[in-house]
Design an enzyme around this catalytic site. Structure first.
Site, PDB file in Angstrom:
ATOM      1  N   SER A 110      -1.196  -2.939  15.476  1.00 28.02           N
ATOM      2  CA  SER A 110      -0.858  -4.366  15.236  1.00 28.02           C
ATOM      3  C   SER A 110      -0.147  -4.007  13.874  1.00 28.02           C
ATOM      4  O   SER A 110       0.231  -3.910  13.256  1.00 28.02           O
ATOM      5  CB  SER A 110      -3.023  -4.009  14.323  1.00 28.02           C
ATOM      6  OG  SER A 110      -2.821  -3.633  13.121  1.00 28.02           O
ATOM      7  N   SER A 112      -1.074  -5.525  10.311  1.00 25.75           N
ATOM      8  CA  SER A 112      -2.249  -5.308   9.531  1.00 25.75           C
ATOM      9  C   SER A 112      -0.772  -5.008   8.494  1.00 25.75           C
ATOM     10  O   SER A 112      -1.638  -5.451   6.730  1.00 25.75           O
ATOM     11  CB  SER A 112      -3.080  -4.758   9.234  1.00 25.75           C
ATOM     12  OG  SER A 112      -2.492  -3.100   9.504  1.00 25.75           O
ATOM     13  N   LYS A 167      -3.381   1.914   5.805  1.00 23.73           N
ATOM     14  CA  LYS A 167      -2.456   1.234   4.534  1.00 23.73           C
ATOM     15  C   LYS A 167      -1.864   1.649   3.775  1.00 23.73           C
ATOM     16  O   LYS A 167      -1.782   2.369   3.255  1.00 23.73           O
ATOM     17  CB  LYS A 167      -3.967   0.971   3.886  1.00 23.73           C
ATOM     18  CG  LYS A 167      -5.124   0.583   5.695  1.00 23.73           C
ATOM     19  CD  LYS A 167      -4.979  -1.197   5.819  1.00 23.73           C
ATOM     20  CE  LYS A 167      -5.730  -1.242   7.184  1.00 23.73           C
ATOM     21  NZ  LYS A 167      -4.788  -2.394   8.127  1.00 23.73           N
ATOM     22  N   SER A 272      -6.475  -7.867   7.668  1.00 21.65           N
ATOM     23  CA  SER A 272      -6.898  -7.013   7.402  1.00 21.65           C
ATOM     24  C   SER A 272      -7.601  -6.338   7.501  1.00 21.65           C
ATOM     25  O   SER A 272      -8.471  -6.558   6.919  1.00 21.65           O
ATOM     26  CB  SER A 272      -5.075  -6.361   5.925  1.00 21.65           C
ATOM     27  OG  SER A 272      -5.406  -4.428   6.263  1.00 21.65           O
TER      28      SER A 272
END
Length: 307
Positions: A110, A112, A167, A272
């Site tokens: 993705s 994010s 992250k 996100s």
């Protein structure tokens, strides 16, 4: 970043046990049986050749040294089912140890973490920098560095540990993290940022404002969509461990990070799903530090170290 439906580490561990069992039986039983049978056959052929020679009969080609050696080698050869079990054990053991204790590959699905990481990036994750852990049970074997603000980490999602996420750490244990009006503040100190042009997202066909941000010793880029609201979309999240440490408002949120936990956010700040929505990441859930993009078949420009 979601994990595959099948736990590959568990599957690899099962293959390791199965092939390892065949390898042990092969080494201490089957191979010895083949050696004994090969030696007995070679001895019988040589004895037959000697008996024929004593009778003055010339032995045929099947009793030559070359053919006897070939027959012996044929009897020593592993059957196919052992080649695909015991024969694969060293390879599976090497891959298992490499993935468990050195580096593990992941794929970014993705956006994010854009612009740092883009969909399709194939990355490597350092598995030992924060200390070695036993595979599957995740118990710590050795101490390592402490995760730092700015590190990009892969971790097991707290609400569903079967899923891996990636992250950036913005808050370490004891930090007070504030993200209001799209400005990040750590322990009352605004995080330095400066405009860095625009970023074009080919998927949404939209330009986003790009900034350079300095978290700890790490300088990286983030994206901010000026059209997106400052508050957490969907309103304050439901319950999660230490939910009482967070306060949500129309401008964003303020969270106090508990001991042994971390607060993480995506670099694509308005696209996100991160600690703002499902809470803190326990130290035990951290898989490792993402450090290198080794391939993206959609484009090669992102290959290199991860900052």
């Amino acid at each position: 970043m979601e994990a595959p439906a099948v736990n590959f580490t568990l599957l690899l561990f099962i293959l390791l046990l199965v092939t390892g069992a065949f390898w042990v039986v092969e080494k201490f039983r089957f191979s010895r049986q083949r050696i004994a049978a090969a030696n007995a056959a070679a001895h019988a052929l040589r004895t037959r050749r000697e008996e024929l020679a004593k009778q003055g009969i010339a032995p045929d080609a099947s009793l030559s040294d070359e053919n006897i050696a070939a027959a012996r080698e044929n009897l020593l050869r592993q059957p196919w089912w052992l080649e695909w079990t015991a024969g694969l054990f060293p390879v599976i053991a090497f891959v298992f140890l490499l993935r468990s204790f050195v580096a593990e590959p992941f794929k970014i699905p993705s956006g994010s973490m854009e612009p740092t990481l883009v969909p399709g990036d194939l990355i490597l994750v350092n598995k030992f920098i924060y200390g070695l852990r036993l595979p599957l049970v995740h118990d710590r074997l050795t101490s390592g560095e402490q995760p730092q603000r700015g590190n990009v980490i892969v971790f097991r999602l707290p609400k569903d540990p079967a899923i891996d996420y990636i992250k950036r750490i913005v808050g370490t244990p004891g930090d007070t993290v504030s993200y209001e009006n799209k400005h990040l503040v750590i322990n009352g100190v605004p995080v330095a940022e400066k405009p860095d042009g625009e970023w074009f997202d080919p998927n949404s066909m939209v330009y986003y404002q790009q900034y350079q941000e300095m978290l700890g010793k790490t300088r990286h880029r983030i994206l901010i969509n000026p059209q997106a609201p400052a508050y957490v979309l969907g309103g304050p999240p439901g319950d999660f461990p230490h939910r009482e440490n967070c306060h949500y408002n129309t401008e964003g949120f303020v969270c106090k990070v508990p001991q042994g936990m971390y607060f993480v956010m995506g670099d694509n700040r308005d696209n996100s799903e991160d600690s703002r929505y499902w809470g803190f990441v326990p130290e035990r859930n951290i898989v490792g530090k993402a450090f290198f993009v080794w391939m993206n078949f959609g484009g090669l420009k992102n290959i290199g170290p991860i900052h």
